[in-house]
Each structure stands twice: as C-alpha cells, then as structure tokens.
Design an enzyme around this catalytic site. Structure first.
Site, PDB file in Angstrom:
ATOM      1  CB  SER A 133      -0.849   0.021   1.270  1.00  0.00           C
ATOM      2  OG  SER A 133      -1.521   1.258   1.387  1.00  0.00           O
ATOM      3  CE1 TYR A 146      -3.801  -2.103   4.956  1.00  0.00           C
ATOM      4  CE2 TYR A 146      -3.564   0.212   4.359  1.00  0.00           C
ATOM      5  CZ  TYR A 146      -3.692  -1.115   3.985  1.00  0.00           C
ATOM      6  OH  TYR A 146      -3.690  -1.457   2.663  1.00  0.00           O
TER       7      TYR A 146
HETATM    8  N1  LIG Z   1      -8.388  -0.907  -2.149  1.00  0.00           N
HETATM    9  C1  LIG Z   1      -7.442  -0.102  -1.775  1.00  0.00           C
HETATM   10  O1  LIG Z   1      -7.617   1.132  -1.822  1.00  0.00           O
HETATM   11  C2  LIG Z   1      -6.125  -0.634  -1.317  1.00  0.00           C
HETATM   12  C3  LIG Z   1      -5.083   0.279  -1.191  1.00  0.00           C
HETATM   13  C4  LIG Z   1      -3.830  -0.180  -0.794  1.00  0.00           C
HETATM   14  C5  LIG Z   1      -3.629  -1.509  -0.560  1.00  0.00           C
HETATM   15  N2  LIG Z   1      -4.667  -2.387  -0.669  1.00  0.00           N
HETATM   16  C6  LIG Z   1      -4.345  -3.807  -0.423  1.00  0.00           C
HETATM   17  O2  LIG Z   1      -4.786  -4.583  -1.519  1.00  0.00           O
HETATM   18  C7  LIG Z   1      -5.024  -5.926  -1.089  1.00  0.00           C
HETATM   19  C8  LIG Z   1      -6.371  -6.384  -1.613  1.00  0.00           C
HETATM   20  O3  LIG Z   1      -7.372  -5.563  -1.051  1.00  0.00           O
HETATM   21  P1  LIG Z   1      -8.694  -5.112  -1.829  1.00  0.00           P
HETATM   22  O4  LIG Z   1      -8.704  -3.646  -1.852  1.00  0.00           O
HETATM   23  O5  LIG Z   1      -8.823  -5.876  -3.099  1.00  0.00           O
HETATM   24  O6  LIG Z   1      -9.799  -5.512  -0.759  1.00  0.00           O
HETATM   25  P2  LIG Z   1     -10.846  -6.732  -0.687  1.00  0.00           P
HETATM   26  O7  LIG Z   1     -11.788  -6.629  -1.827  1.00  0.00           O
HETATM   27  O8  LIG Z   1     -11.372  -6.691   0.691  1.00  0.00           O
HETATM   28  O9  LIG Z   1      -9.953  -8.023  -0.873  1.00  0.00           O
HETATM   29  C9  LIG Z   1      -9.177  -8.544   0.176  1.00  0.00           C
HETATM   30  C10 LIG Z   1      -9.052 -10.011  -0.018  1.00  0.00           C
HETATM   31  O10 LIG Z   1      -8.202 -10.513   1.015  1.00  0.00           O
HETATM   32  C11 LIG Z   1      -8.841 -11.662   1.530  1.00  0.00           C
HETATM   33  N3  LIG Z   1      -8.393 -11.997   2.878  1.00  0.00           N
HETATM   34  C12 LIG Z   1      -8.520 -11.280   4.018  1.00  0.00           C
HETATM   35  N4  LIG Z   1      -7.977 -11.969   5.044  1.00  0.00           N
HETATM   36  C13 LIG Z   1      -7.514 -13.140   4.529  1.00  0.00           C
HETATM   37  C14 LIG Z   1      -6.858 -14.271   5.063  1.00  0.00           C
HETATM   38  N5  LIG Z   1      -6.566 -14.375   6.370  1.00  0.00           N
HETATM   39  N6  LIG Z   1      -6.511 -15.285   4.230  1.00  0.00           N
HETATM   40  C15 LIG Z   1      -6.781 -15.219   2.918  1.00  0.00           C
HETATM   41  N7  LIG Z   1      -7.440 -14.192   2.346  1.00  0.00           N
HETATM   42  C16 LIG Z   1      -7.792 -13.170   3.158  1.00  0.00           C
HETATM   43  C17 LIG Z   1     -10.326 -11.371   1.472  1.00  0.00           C
HETATM   44  O11 LIG Z   1     -11.024 -12.601   1.559  1.00  0.00           O
HETATM   45  P3  LIG Z   1     -12.431 -12.813   2.293  1.00  0.00           P
HETATM   46  O12 LIG Z   1     -13.456 -12.596   1.219  1.00  0.00           O
HETATM   47  O13 LIG Z   1     -12.370 -14.217   2.772  1.00  0.00           O
HETATM   48  O14 LIG Z   1     -12.510 -11.803   3.404  1.00  0.00           O
HETATM   49  C18 LIG Z   1     -10.385 -10.735   0.086  1.00  0.00           C
HETATM   50  O15 LIG Z   1     -10.411 -11.718  -0.911  1.00  0.00           O
HETATM   51  C19 LIG Z   1      -4.908  -5.915   0.433  1.00  0.00           C
HETATM   52  O16 LIG Z   1      -3.643  -6.412   0.809  1.00  0.00           O
HETATM   53  C20 LIG Z   1      -5.030  -4.429   0.787  1.00  0.00           C
HETATM   54  O17 LIG Z   1      -4.366  -4.113   1.988  1.00  0.00           O
HETATM   55  C21 LIG Z   1      -5.900  -1.979  -1.039  1.00  0.00           C
END
Ligand SMILES: NC(=O)c1ccc[n+]([C@@H]2O[C@H](COP(=O)([O-])OP(=O)(O)OC[C@H]3O[C@@H](n4cnc5c(N)ncnc54)[C@H](OP(=O)(O)O)[C@@H]3O)[C@@H](O)[C@H]2O)c1
Length: 279
Positions: A133, A146
């Site tokens: 991130s 975070y």
């Molecule tokens: N969106 C943003 O603005 C943003 C910005 C910076 C970084 N990120 C990073 O991008 C990555 C993906 O996030 P996203 O934005 O796509 O959000 P998201 O739609 O909530 O996706 C997160 C994924 O991680 C999974 N997950 C959570 N805990 C887990 C565990 N213990 N084991 C396996 N899977 C797990 C969730 O699965 P479940 O369905 O089972 O909960 C979901 O599939 C994350 O690392 C997040 O920190 C996001």
C-alpha cells in the site's frame, strides 16, 4: 506450456482482477480464497483451480500448494494480495485487533513465501509480487496500525528482493493508492466511534480531512481510479523489467515522490552492489 500463478485473496477486489488478468493472458491460475464454496464468479476449469487458503493457516497454505503442484506441476509465480485495512487512531485498536491485522498483512505473506521459495530456489527461477500500500511508504495518519503493517511488508519485500535475486527469484512490491474496492470501503470508519470522547471527536475530524483531500486527489484521477490498474501493475512485474517498488495510482505516485522515494531503485542498486554477493 503455460506458466502457473498462485494468488491469495481472490474472492473480491484486486485478487479477483489479478486472477482474470492472468487467465486472459493464457496462464494457469490457482485462485485461492478463504471460502471457495461461496465463490460464484470464478469457476474451476482446466486452467483455473479454485483452492481454499487462509494466509494465517499454514496447513491450508501447504494443502493449496500441494494441490497446485498435483494439477499444474509447479507454481512459478505467487501473488500475495490478501490483506485488509482499517481506519482509526492507534488507541482505537485493541492489542487483539493489531495482532489480527499483523497475522494477515505481515505474517500471512511470510507464511506463503516460506512455502513457495524452496521450489523456486531449486528451479533457479520464480516471481513473487507482494501487494502492499502507499500507506507502507509513509506514515498515514488515521491509519497508523495498517500503515505500520504495510511498512513491515514493504521493508521485507525490499530486503528479500535483494537476498533472492542472486538465487534467481524476483520479488516485487506493488503499492496501491486508494481504490474503490468493496472490501476496502467496508473497513473504513469501523472503529471511529470507539474509545473516549476525545478520541472519537478527533478521529472523526481527522477522517473528514483525509476524505476531503482524497476527494481532491480523486479529481486528478487518484481515488476513483480503476482497480484494474493494480492488476496490470502486478502482471507487468511478472512479465516485464520492473523496479522493486511499483506505486499504483496517481495518489500513490504523488505521495511516493513527496516522500522522496521516487528514485528508491537507484539507492537499492547501490546497496545491493555493496552488500550482496553472487550466489
Ligand atoms: N483498495 C485499496 O484502496 C487498497 C489500497 C492499498 C492496498 N490495498 C491492499 O490490496 C489488497 C487487496 O485488497 P482489496 O482492496 O482488493 O480488498 P478486498 O476486496 O477486501 O480483498 C481482500 C481479499 O483478502 C482476503 N483476505 C482477508 N484476510 C484473509 C486471510 N486471512 N486469508 C486469505 N485471504 C484473506 C479477502 O477474503 P475474504 O473474502 O475471505 O474476506 C479478500 O479476498 C490488500 O492487501 C489491501 O491491503 C488496497
């Protein structure tokens, strides 16, 4: 023969888009998630294996890799995408909350890399991409816990990229700015009403200011950017010559530059030349 990628957190957001991007490019894809029985969009076929994997559960990681090796022979590329955010001042997170976030955001990717690396070293090739991130490149107020977890993953990635390059394994960081993924939106504001009156009042005030600045950046294309950009950065790390750190989104690019990290790769190259011998 197509190569094989294993991706964590494919039930939504970036993970699902990353899985589709590799599928569309002809790869074998092991799309892992905590509850594959709930999945309705991605369906197993001869190039797509849905597998259960919780990054906090080493047994589930081993089972998913074993299945992937049985079906596709080997895992060439790993994308550590699973993770979650959460807004709030430091004291609005209990010690249990903090441990849980580190288990997923920091120890989770470590668990997955521990399983992947021996085969990659033996093959003398492999790629790992860690989705971190922009909050891992700067101390992001209102997201301190975070931010600290993602700093840990950014630092781990930068150090490991140098350790494993001589052994043939390339390791990258894709650092997204703010993107409107469903899961990520849900994490925001959960804790802002916890703690004493001062904490509640100030956390709301801080959140409002951050939202206003985020909206200004959105006008420049940042916060409302297309999450597919992140999947494209991840794919490019695997298929092109990329630096270790890859900010994704105009907000991440701008803040990385403001933090004086735009030429980080030049520094890393000097450090590696000084410290890291050939294997
Ligand atoms: N969106 C943003 O603005 C943003 C910005 C910076 C970084 N990120 C990073 O991008 C990555 C993906 O996030 P996203 O934005 O796509 O959000 P998201 O739609 O909530 O996706 C997160 C994924 O991680 C999974 N997950 C959570 N805990 C887990 C565990 N213990 N084991 C396996 N899977 C797990 C969730 O699965 P479940 O369905 O089972 O909960 C979901 O599939 C994350 O690392 C997040 O920190 C996001």
């Amino acid at each position: 023969m197509p190569r094989t990628v294993l991706i964590t957190g494919c039930s939504s957001g970036f993970g699902r888009l990353i899985a589709r991007t590799f599928l569309d490019a002809g790869w074998n894809v092991v799309a892992t998630m905590r509850s594959p029985e709930m999945e309705t969009e991605l369906k197993s076929n001869d190039r797509l294996l849905l597998a259960q994997l919780d990054v906090t559960d080493s047994d589930s990681i081993q089972r998913a890799f074993t299945k992937a090796r049985e079906v596709f022979g080997q895992v060439d590329v790993v994308i550590n995408n699973a993770g979650y955010g959460g807004s709030g001042l430091f004291e609005q997170f209990s010690p249990d909350d903090i441990h849980a976030m580190y288990e997923t955001n920091v120890f989770g990717p470590m668990n997955v890399m521990r399983e992947a690396l021996p085969d990659m070293r033996a093959a003398g090739s492999g790629v790992i991409v860690n989705v971190t991130s922009m909050a891992g490149h700067l101390g992001l107020p209102g997201n301190s816990v975070y931010s600290s977890s993602k700093h840990a993953l950014v630092g781990l990635t930068e150090a490991m990229a140098q350790e494993y390059a001589p052994l043939g394994v390339r390791i990258f960081n894709v650092a997204p700015g703010a993107y409107p993924t469903t899961g990520f939106d849900a994490a925001v504001d959960k804790r802002l009403n916890s703690g004493d009156a001062q904490l509640v009042a100030f956390s709301h005030k801080l959140r409002a200011q951050i939202s206003a600045v985020g909206a200004q950046m959105a006008n420049k294309g940042g916060a409302l950017a297309d999450p597919q950009e992140v999947a494209d950065h991840v794919f490019a790390c695997v298929t092109e010559d990329r630096p270790i750190h890859n900010p994704s989104g105009s907000d991440a690019e701008m803040l990385t530059e403001m933090a004086g990290q735009a030429n980080r790769q030049g520094f890393i190259d000097q450090l590696s030349a000084m410290l890291v011998p050939a294997a």
